[in-house]
Design an enzyme around this catalytic site. Structure first.
Site, mmCIF file in Angstrom:
data_model
loop_
_atom_site.group_PDB
_atom_site.id
_atom_site.type_symbol
_atom_site.label_atom_id
_atom_site.label_comp_id
_atom_site.label_asym_id
_atom_site.label_seq_id
_atom_site.Cartn_x
_atom_site.Cartn_y
_atom_site.Cartn_z
ATOM 1 N N ARG A 255 51.212 52.560 36.573
ATOM 2 C CA ARG A 255 49.949 51.816 36.585
ATOM 3 C C ARG A 255 49.955 50.768 37.680
ATOM 4 O O ARG A 255 48.890 50.385 38.179
ATOM 5 C CB ARG A 255 49.734 51.100 35.245
ATOM 6 N N CYS B 283 46.825 44.452 23.677
ATOM 7 C CA CYS B 283 47.852 45.306 24.239
ATOM 8 C C CYS B 283 49.198 44.680 23.925
ATOM 9 O O CYS B 283 49.246 43.615 23.320
ATOM 10 C CB CYS B 283 47.650 45.512 25.739
ATOM 11 N N LYS C 200 47.443 45.391 43.358
ATOM 12 C CA LYS C 200 46.656 46.020 42.280
ATOM 13 C C LYS C 200 45.626 45.035 41.715
ATOM 14 O O LYS C 200 44.454 45.360 41.563
ATOM 15 C CB LYS C 200 47.600 46.467 41.155
ATOM 16 N N ASN C 201 46.100 43.813 41.420
ATOM 17 C CA ASN C 201 45.219 42.883 40.713
ATOM 18 C C ASN C 201 44.151 42.266 41.612
ATOM 19 O O ASN C 201 43.189 41.674 41.126
ATOM 20 C CB ASN C 201 46.046 41.803 40.005
ATOM 21 N N ASP D 258 53.775 37.635 35.355
ATOM 22 C CA ASP D 258 54.036 39.024 35.726
ATOM 23 C C ASP D 258 55.422 39.227 36.345
ATOM 24 O O ASP D 258 55.807 40.361 36.646
ATOM 25 C CB ASP D 258 52.945 39.538 36.686
ATOM 26 N N ARG E 63 44.213 40.219 23.828
ATOM 27 C CA ARG E 63 43.620 39.990 25.151
ATOM 28 C C ARG E 63 42.112 39.734 24.985
ATOM 29 O O ARG E 63 41.288 40.611 25.245
ATOM 30 C CB ARG E 63 43.863 41.191 26.082
#
Ligand code: EPU
Length: 423
Positions: free
Chosen positions: A398, A115, A22-23, A306, A120
């Site tokens: 997500r 968030c 994803k990233n 993460d 952020r």
């Protein structure tokens, strides 16, 4: 809003294929804005964050086609404003700023809010754009960046909490079309930055040093279309490694880049798990209670933030006391109160979670607060006695492609239940 129900106590075994990152995919899709020509990106995971990014690109005027894991983007004529209605859904929308600034010398994007994992800010992104001769202003909740001409220069993007991953990518994308040489000191060295740089190089960019803390870019006049396959998702892989360590007999991960997972596999070995590590597969054997370990999250190649929540779930079952210190997002401990509701014994002291292992967790209704926290709760549910209901699982969608189906393929008993928006 869907919820996931996990019936604990089933042993995992077999093989699971890891999806594209994803990233990596998010900034790579945004990078297609740098050229009028078509770009073809393979191994793009099917995730809501990716859908948001494709919506933003379409809104900006790009032609976007998607067929399973392959996305074709042609940004022949694009506008430079991304509105709040779309951008607010995902913080990573900010990474369209760099390519738009590079190509059109201006961009306006709604400023991302904070968030649950912390404030952020994007000050370092803006510091980089300013160093490239752009002006940056915040107007009516939007950030506006513009330049008569982008000019390469030397800058340092290291912040108080270390380097910035998306900030490095954003500035790197703008710098590919700046005049002259740009040197980014204090650059993020994450594999996702390297993957982006490799895609940009295929587009004709001149970049050296990606994967180190100093990246040099020689600006070119224009970039062309390119084809690229996104790297495997090291965080999805790490999450399945922890699932296997917690609840597995023997589980093999396919399509991984083992080198990207060194920090995670080292901790699992230290914690007593037996791993068979090949270049693109890893097999892990469950081994009863883990040995306690002390972990500090750090920028790559350190232990990834993460993976912190998932490790908290694992170490909740350890035979003794562990500690997990978060240096990247020091407030990222929302999962702890939910794990405690399942019987975990965890105390937060500043940016450190002190975890005293317990012999069993018990299923409970719990609330997902962010992507990785949700994953941690599902993992805890796999070994908890009874049933765990994880609410607000849109967070998990997500960033994890079909996590429920993949876990069921390994033998877990999981149901996804549709709920009305008010629950
Ligand atoms: N920071 C600043 N100023 C900035 C940017 C960042 O002070 O301008 C600080 C942040 O507050 C944080 C640290 O620098 O304390 C690192 O943040 P970074 O910018 O590296 O985070 P990011 O690029 O916004 C990406 C991932 C995150 C991952 C972090 C760290 C994407 C889309 N997101 O975020 O992934 O945690 O790097 O590795 O690439 C996730 O996938 O669950 C996730 C949150």
């Amino acid at each position: 809003m869907d919820k996931i129900i996990v019936h604990g106590g089933h042993t995992l075994s077999g093989a699971v294929k890891i999806s594209g990152s994803k990233n990596s995919a998010l900034p790579i899709l945004a990078a297609a804005l740098l050229t009028r020509e078509p770009c073809v990106i393979h191994c793009v995971p099917d995730l809501s964050d990716i859908h948001y990014m494709l919506q933003i690109l379409s809104h900006l005027g790009a032609q976007v086609e998607r067929a399973s894991g392959t996305v074709q983007i042609q940004a022949e004529n694009v506008s430079t404003t991304a509105p709040y209605e779309i951008v607010r859904k995902m913080r990573a929308s900010v990474c369209v700023l760099g390519p738009l600034l590079g190509r059109h010398k201006e961009a306006r994007v709604s400023l991302p809010g904070g968030c649950v994992i912390g404030d952020r800010p994007i000050d370092l992104h803006l510091k980089g754009f300013r160093a490239l001769n752009a002006a940056c202003r915040v107007e009516a909740g939007d950030v506006k960046v513009f330049a008569g001409e982008l000019k390469g220069s030397t800058m340092n993007l290291e912040g108080r909490q270390g380097p910035t991953v998306l900030g490095t990518g954003n500035v790197l994308m703008a710098a590919t079309l700046a005049e002259g040489i740009t040197v980014i000191e204090g650059a993020a060295a994450e594999p996702e930055v390297v993957d982006l740089a490799q895609f940009l190089i295929k587009m004709g960019a001149k970049i050296e040093g990606a994967g180190t803390r100093r990246i040099t870019v020689e600006g070119v006049k224009e970039l062309h279309g390119a084809e690229h396959s996104v790297i495997p998702d090291r965080i999805e892989a790490g999450t399945f490694l922890v699932a296997a360590a917690l609840a597995g007999r023997e589980v093999t991960l396919r399509r991984v880049n083992s080198e990207h997972l060194n920090a995670v596999t080292n901790v699992l070995s230290e914690s007593g798990f037996q791993l068979n590590i090949q270049k693109d597969t890893i097999t892990v054997k469950g081994n009863g209670a883990p040995r306690p370990v002390d972990i500090i999250t750090e920028p790559y190649p350190g232990f990834p933030t993460d993976m912190q929540a998932q490790m908290c779930a694992l170490l909740s079952r350890a035979d003794g006391q562990s500690s997990v210190t978060e240096t990247v997002f020091p407030q990222r401990f929302m999962h702890v109160s939910e794990l405690k509701r399942m019987g975990a014994d965890i105390a937060i002291e500043g940016a450190t979670a002190r975890i005293t292992g317990v012999p069993k967790l018990s299923g409970a209704p719990v609330m997902a607060s962010d992507l990785r926290a949700s994953a941690a709760l599902v993992l805890a549910g796999l070994v908890a006695e009874g049933t765990t209901e994880v609410h607000r699982v849109y967070h998990i969608d997500r960033g994890y492609e079909s996590i429920d189906e993949k876990l069921m393929g390994l033998g877990a008993e999981i149901q996804r239940v549709k709920q009305s928006a008010s629950t």
